[in-house]
Design a protein around this motif. Structure first.
Motif, PDB file in Angstrom:
ATOM      1  N   GLN A 135       0.806  -1.213   0.000  1.00 56.77           N
ATOM      2  CA  GLN A 135       0.000   0.000   0.000  1.00 56.77           C
ATOM      3  C   GLN A 135       0.846   1.273   0.000  1.00 56.77           C
ATOM      4  N   ALA A 136       2.053   1.208   0.557  1.00 57.75           N
ATOM      5  CA  ALA A 136       2.929   2.380   0.546  1.00 57.75           C
ATOM      6  C   ALA A 136       3.325   2.727  -0.887  1.00 57.75           C
ATOM      7  N   LEU A 137       3.599   1.693  -1.688  1.00 60.08           N
ATOM      8  CA  LEU A 137       3.960   1.904  -3.087  1.00 60.08           C
ATOM      9  C   LEU A 137       2.767   2.441  -3.877  1.00 60.08           C
ATOM     10  N   VAL A 138       1.586   1.936  -3.563  1.00 57.48           N
ATOM     11  CA  VAL A 138       0.359   2.413  -4.207  1.00 57.48           C
ATOM     12  C   VAL A 138       0.160   3.902  -3.932  1.00 57.48           C
ATOM     13  N   LYS A 139       0.371   4.298  -2.684  1.00 53.50           N
ATOM     14  CA  LYS A 139       0.206   5.704  -2.300  1.00 53.50           C
ATOM     15  C   LYS A 139       1.196   6.594  -3.044  1.00 53.50           C
ATOM     16  N   LYS A 140       2.437   6.128  -3.191  1.00 54.69           N
ATOM     17  CA  LYS A 140       3.453   6.905  -3.909  1.00 54.69           C
ATOM     18  C   LYS A 140       3.063   7.090  -5.377  1.00 54.69           C
ATOM     19  N   ASP A 165      -7.837   4.283  -9.036  1.00 50.92           N
ATOM     20  CA  ASP A 165      -7.250   2.956  -8.858  1.00 50.92           C
ATOM     21  C   ASP A 165      -5.782   2.987  -9.256  1.00 50.92           C
ATOM     22  N   VAL A 166      -5.030   2.044  -8.724  1.00 48.37           N
ATOM     23  CA  VAL A 166      -3.638   1.859  -9.147  1.00 48.37           C
ATOM     24  C   VAL A 166      -3.537   0.502  -9.832  1.00 48.37           C
ATOM     25  N   HIS A 167      -3.186   0.545 -11.085  1.00 49.76           N
ATOM     26  CA  HIS A 167      -3.165  -0.638 -11.947  1.00 49.76           C
ATOM     27  C   HIS A 167      -1.750  -1.199 -12.058  1.00 49.76           C
ATOM     28  N   HIS A 168      -1.622  -2.520 -11.917  1.00 48.93           N
ATOM     29  CA  HIS A 168      -0.338  -3.189 -12.145  1.00 48.93           C
ATOM     30  C   HIS A 168      -0.195  -3.444 -13.647  1.00 48.93           C
ATOM     31  N   ILE A 169       0.785  -2.827 -14.270  1.00 53.83           N
ATOM     32  CA  ILE A 169       0.991  -2.991 -15.706  1.00 53.83           C
ATOM     33  C   ILE A 169       1.251  -4.455 -16.047  1.00 53.83           C
ATOM     34  N   ASN A 170       1.998  -5.119 -15.200  1.00 52.92           N
ATOM     35  CA  ASN A 170       2.225  -6.559 -15.327  1.00 52.92           C
ATOM     36  C   ASN A 170       1.512  -7.213 -14.149  1.00 52.92           C
ATOM     37  N   PRO A 171       0.276  -7.717 -14.347  1.00 49.89           N
ATOM     38  CA  PRO A 171      -0.569  -8.152 -13.227  1.00 49.89           C
ATOM     39  C   PRO A 171       0.109  -9.139 -12.291  1.00 49.89           C
ATOM     40  N   LEU A 172      -0.085  -8.913 -11.001  1.00 52.52           N
ATOM     41  CA  LEU A 172       0.464  -9.832 -10.006  1.00 52.52           C
ATOM     42  C   LEU A 172      -0.113 -11.226 -10.166  1.00 52.52           C
ATOM     43  N   ASN A 182       8.334  -2.085  -8.610  1.00 50.93           N
ATOM     44  CA  ASN A 182       8.789  -0.711  -8.433  1.00 50.93           C
ATOM     45  C   ASN A 182       7.723   0.254  -8.925  1.00 50.93           C
ATOM     46  N   LEU A 183       7.966   1.531  -8.747  1.00 53.92           N
ATOM     47  CA  LEU A 183       6.964   2.548  -9.049  1.00 53.92           C
ATOM     48  C   LEU A 183       6.545   2.531 -10.518  1.00 53.92           C
ATOM     49  N   ASP A 184       7.482   2.201 -11.406  1.00 52.12           N
ATOM     50  CA  ASP A 184       7.182   2.198 -12.838  1.00 52.12           C
ATOM     51  C   ASP A 184       6.342   1.001 -13.263  1.00 52.12           C
ATOM     52  N   ASP A 185       6.155   0.040 -12.364  1.00 56.08           N
ATOM     53  CA  ASP A 185       5.290  -1.104 -12.660  1.00 56.08           C
ATOM     54  C   ASP A 185       3.822  -0.764 -12.427  1.00 56.08           C
ATOM     55  N   LEU A 186       3.564   0.421 -11.863  1.00 56.86           N
ATOM     56  CA  LEU A 186       2.210   0.831 -11.508  1.00 56.86           C
ATOM     57  C   LEU A 186       1.798   2.062 -12.298  1.00 56.86           C
ATOM     58  N   ILE A 187       0.487   2.252 -12.428  1.00 55.13           N
ATOM     59  CA  ILE A 187      -0.021   3.454 -13.088  1.00 55.13           C
ATOM     60  C   ILE A 187      -1.443   3.712 -12.598  1.00 55.13           C
ATOM     61  N   CYS A 188      -1.805   4.977 -12.476  1.00 52.95           N
ATOM     62  CA  CYS A 188      -3.138   5.333 -11.994  1.00 52.95           C
ATOM     63  C   CYS A 188      -4.159   5.298 -13.130  1.00 52.95           C
ATOM     64  N   LEU A 189      -5.288   4.655 -12.859  1.00 60.42           N
ATOM     65  CA  LEU A 189      -6.412   4.623 -13.789  1.00 60.42           C
ATOM     66  C   LEU A 189      -7.695   4.871 -13.007  1.00 60.42           C
TER      67      LEU A 189
END
Length: 215
Positions: A135-140, A165-172, A182-189
């Motif tokens: 969740q800390a990474l999501v917040k960032k 929402d925070v989307h995982h570009i490469n789904p977990l 890392n931060l670049d694996d996430l993006i806001c949608l």
């Protein structure tokens, strides 16, 4: 494939919301079985009919159809059809579960959706396995994207809370075990664009979502 297969109009016809040119057709007695068995039914795909096979598992008011080793371009996964009663003659909801275990709810309409009302509120126990997220990474990521959707640039704030929402570009869910994110694996949608991204497996890229929105 053939374009001349007969379709029994009294059978169940499923029209997919996320697959514009795909429909499934089941004979009227398809869901009368009480045992697990291999079954086949007709589907309409890419302007042609095709026969697809599945393993049918019936339990009271739910039919689980497992699709494996299908013809080219036919989706593989699990179709879950929820009926209003154990008579299984009226559909309340249709879900799809991909091979990576992710469930997409309410994916189709059918000709058996005939009742203007349905029984709800039944209590059920469900065992769920979930993938832990940081969740800390999501917040960032939300801070970096300024709570803006990176596909449509929409921002919504209600009572001081940003709806994003925070989307995982490469789904977990597509990976097994732990991994470094890392931060670049996430993006806001925004919720709408996030849902659009997950209409495909693997998910659509942000560029593809933008293209769909642009028409």
């Amino acid at each position: 494939m053939s374009k001349k297969l007969d379709i029994d109009e009294s059978g169940l016809q499923i029209r997919w919301k996320t697959r514009e040119h795909y429909s499934d057709f089941f004979e009227p007695d398809f869901f009368s079985s009480k045992a697990e068995e291999k079954r086949s039914h007709k589907a309409y795909y890419d302007n042609s009919y095709v026969i697809v096979s599945c393993t049918e598992k019936i339990k009271e008011d739910v039919a689980l159809l497992e699709y494996r080793e299908q013809p080219k371009d036919i989706y593989e996964g699990d179709l879950l059809i929820y009926f209003t009663t154990s008579e299984r003659d009226e559909v309340s909801r249709v879900d799809w579960r991909s091979l990576d275990g992710k469930t997409y709810e309410d994916q189709a309409t059918s000709n058996w959706d005939t009742s203007p009302e349905s029984k709800e509120g039944q209590e059920r126990i469900r065992e769920v396995k979930y993938v832990n997220r940081n969740q800390a990474l999501v917040k960032k990521r939300k801070t970096k994207d300024k709570n803006n959707c990176q596909a449509c640039n929409y921002q919504l704030e209600i009572k001081g809370m940003h709806i994003i929402d925070v989307h995982h570009i490469n789904p977990l869910a597509r990976k097994s075990g732990e991994r470094i994110t890392n931060l670049d694996d996430l993006i806001c949608l925004c919720p709408n664009c996030h849902r659009i991204a997950h209409t495909s497996n693997p998910p659509l890229t942000v560029s593809q979502v933008k293209s769909l929105l642009a028409g």
